[in-house]
Design a protein around this motif. Structure first.
Motif, PDB file in Angstrom:
ATOM      1  N   PRO A  58     -12.127  -4.327  -5.067  1.00  0.00           N
ATOM      2  CA  PRO A  58     -11.883  -5.399  -6.030  1.00  0.00           C
ATOM      3  C   PRO A  58     -10.570  -5.294  -6.787  1.00  0.00           C
ATOM      4  O   PRO A  58     -10.125  -6.277  -7.379  1.00  0.00           O
ATOM      5  CB  PRO A  58     -13.071  -5.273  -6.991  1.00  0.00           C
ATOM      6  CG  PRO A  58     -13.498  -3.839  -6.890  1.00  0.00           C
ATOM      7  CD  PRO A  58     -13.257  -3.454  -5.471  1.00  0.00           C
ATOM      8  N   ASN A  59      -9.945  -4.130  -6.786  1.00  0.00           N
ATOM      9  CA  ASN A  59      -8.713  -3.959  -7.553  1.00  0.00           C
ATOM     10  C   ASN A  59      -7.447  -4.065  -6.720  1.00  0.00           C
ATOM     11  O   ASN A  59      -6.346  -4.167  -7.267  1.00  0.00           O
ATOM     12  CB  ASN A  59      -8.726  -2.611  -8.268  1.00  0.00           C
ATOM     13  CG  ASN A  59      -9.839  -2.508  -9.289  1.00  0.00           C
ATOM     14  OD1 ASN A  59     -10.123  -3.470  -9.999  1.00  0.00           O
ATOM     15  ND2 ASN A  59     -10.488  -1.362  -9.354  1.00  0.00           N
ATOM     16  N   GLY A  60      -7.578  -4.000  -5.404  1.00  0.00           N
ATOM     17  CA  GLY A  60      -6.417  -4.025  -4.530  1.00  0.00           C
ATOM     18  C   GLY A  60      -6.514  -5.106  -3.488  1.00  0.00           C
ATOM     19  O   GLY A  60      -7.468  -5.893  -3.458  1.00  0.00           O
ATOM     20  N   PHE A  61      -5.510  -5.148  -2.604  1.00  0.00           N
ATOM     21  CA  PHE A  61      -5.543  -6.113  -1.511  1.00  0.00           C
ATOM     22  C   PHE A  61      -4.819  -5.516  -0.311  1.00  0.00           C
ATOM     23  O   PHE A  61      -3.621  -5.228  -0.370  1.00  0.00           O
ATOM     24  CB  PHE A  61      -4.894  -7.437  -1.909  1.00  0.00           C
ATOM     25  CG  PHE A  61      -5.222  -8.544  -0.939  1.00  0.00           C
ATOM     26  CD1 PHE A  61      -6.435  -9.198  -1.018  1.00  0.00           C
ATOM     27  CD2 PHE A  61      -4.334  -8.897   0.062  1.00  0.00           C
ATOM     28  CE1 PHE A  61      -6.758 -10.211  -0.119  1.00  0.00           C
ATOM     29  CE2 PHE A  61      -4.646  -9.886   0.970  1.00  0.00           C
ATOM     30  CZ  PHE A  61      -5.859 -10.554   0.873  1.00  0.00           C
ATOM     31  N   LEU A  62      -5.552  -5.326   0.760  1.00  0.00           N
ATOM     32  CA  LEU A  62      -5.009  -4.745   1.983  1.00  0.00           C
ATOM     33  C   LEU A  62      -5.809  -5.282   3.157  1.00  0.00           C
ATOM     34  O   LEU A  62      -7.017  -5.055   3.250  1.00  0.00           O
ATOM     35  CB  LEU A  62      -5.091  -3.217   1.932  1.00  0.00           C
ATOM     36  CG  LEU A  62      -4.313  -2.447   2.994  1.00  0.00           C
ATOM     37  CD1 LEU A  62      -2.809  -2.697   2.858  1.00  0.00           C
ATOM     38  CD2 LEU A  62      -4.605  -0.949   2.893  1.00  0.00           C
ATOM     39  N   VAL A  63      -5.129  -6.007   4.035  1.00  0.00           N
ATOM     40  CA  VAL A  63      -5.772  -6.635   5.187  1.00  0.00           C
ATOM     41  C   VAL A  63      -5.117  -6.100   6.452  1.00  0.00           C
ATOM     42  O   VAL A  63      -3.901  -5.886   6.508  1.00  0.00           O
ATOM     43  CB  VAL A  63      -5.645  -8.169   5.111  1.00  0.00           C
ATOM     44  CG1 VAL A  63      -6.119  -8.834   6.398  1.00  0.00           C
ATOM     45  CG2 VAL A  63      -6.436  -8.704   3.919  1.00  0.00           C
TER      46      VAL A  63
END
Length: 322
Positions: A138-143
């Protein structure tokens, strides 16, 4: 080329460049086959990039023609929709340069500029697919780079640059936040991308193959662009921007011929690749971001002299575009 030529015309008053920009657009219109210019859907080689260029140059008709194929080509997913990189190709890529978010960028920008809510809604469905793939909590973004993972020895599952990673993702979310300012999720996603970049370890080259690129597309200069955006819009990007600039300065080759940068491919011999002059991997893209950082450091105008259509101009906290 048309965007760059129009910039030369506008900034330097070069009428020949303006005529050439018009001619480039005429060639594009003449070669449109009713669907596109080739079998690619992506931003770099396909319709999405042409749509953004046409929009930047004020040709709204051409921009809409370029994006019309995406409604029929969209593939439903559990999270939204995505697209092929080109007709019949596997796998599905997710990010800015060759994947879903590059198409989202074009659809959102053209839809917003032309009053086409159908295009904006399709863009939002594409963005929803990518958001559903976040592996950073919920605190980061990595796809991931692609699904199924593209099988190539030089492609890692996750990246952080503009082309296939978090820095480019943040630029799309900045655009969506501009289009839907009452939806706080977009600003939240930009913040999460920023958190992931700050905690990723870049620009340190902690192992062979990790962060071996200085360029605007895949490397440090593209992250620097976002860091400078953060400084202008939120006041929290300067420290990281300075770290990135110091790294670029350390990795520069400086001699009697000038200054240049080489990228590294540790699986090749020699591993230090020849320096190039171009935008994506070479000096031109790096210099552009260093010049902007220098202006910001001197408390001068943070805008680019010639904006590129994949990068939303910065907005002060008042919300007005510069």
């Amino acid at each position: 080329m048309a965007v760059a030529l129009r910039g030369v015309h506008r900034v330097l008053g070069d009428n020949a460049a303006g005529v050439s920009a018009d001619r480039a657009l005429d060639i594009l219109r003449a070669r449109f086959d009713g669907t596109g210019w080739n079998d690619c859907y992506e931003l770099i080689v396909g319709n999405a990039g042409i749509a953004l260029a046409a929009l930047e140059l004020g040709d709204l008709e051409l921009a809409q023609l370029a994006v019309q194929r995406y409604a029929l080509a969209a593939e439903p997913t559990a999270g939204g929709v995505h697209w092929e990189i080109r007709a019949g190709a596997e796998p599905r890529l997710h990010h800015m340069s060759h994947g879903t978010l590059g198409i989202v960028c074009a659809l959102a920008a053209v839809g917003h500029a032309t009053g086409r809510p159908d295009l904006v809604e399709l863009a939002l469905a594409g963005a929803a697919d990518i958001v559903s793939r976040n592996d950073a909590g919920p605190n980061g973004f990595l796809v991931a780079h692609s699904d199924p993972q593209q099988q190539h020895e030089k492609i890692e599952r996750y990246s952080f640059g503009w082309c296939h990673g978090t820095a480019g993702d943040a630029q799309v979310f900045r655009l969506l936040n501009h289009i839907q300012p009452d939806n706080p999720s977009w600003a939240g996603l930009v913040d999460r991308c920023w958190h992931t970049l700050l905690t990723s370890g870049i620009p340190q080259r902690s192992r062979p193959g990790f962060w071996d690129n200085n360029g605007r597309c895949c490397g440090t200069a593209g992250v620097l662009a976002l860091a400078c955006d953060r400084h202008v819009e939120h006041g929290d990007g300067r420290t990281f921007a300075d770290i990135l600039v110091t790294d670029l300065a350390t990795r520069a080759t400086i001699d009697a011929d000038g200054i240049r940068w080489s990228n590294i491919e540790h699986r090749e011999t020699p591993s230090i690749l020849p320096p190039t002059t171009g935008w994506a991997m070479g000096n031109a893209g790096i210099i552009r971001e260093l010049l902007r950082h220098a202006r910001i450091s001197a408390d001068k105008d943070p805008r680019y002299a010639v904006p590129f259509p994949d990068h939303l101009p910065t907005a002060r906290q008042t919300g007005s575009l510069e």
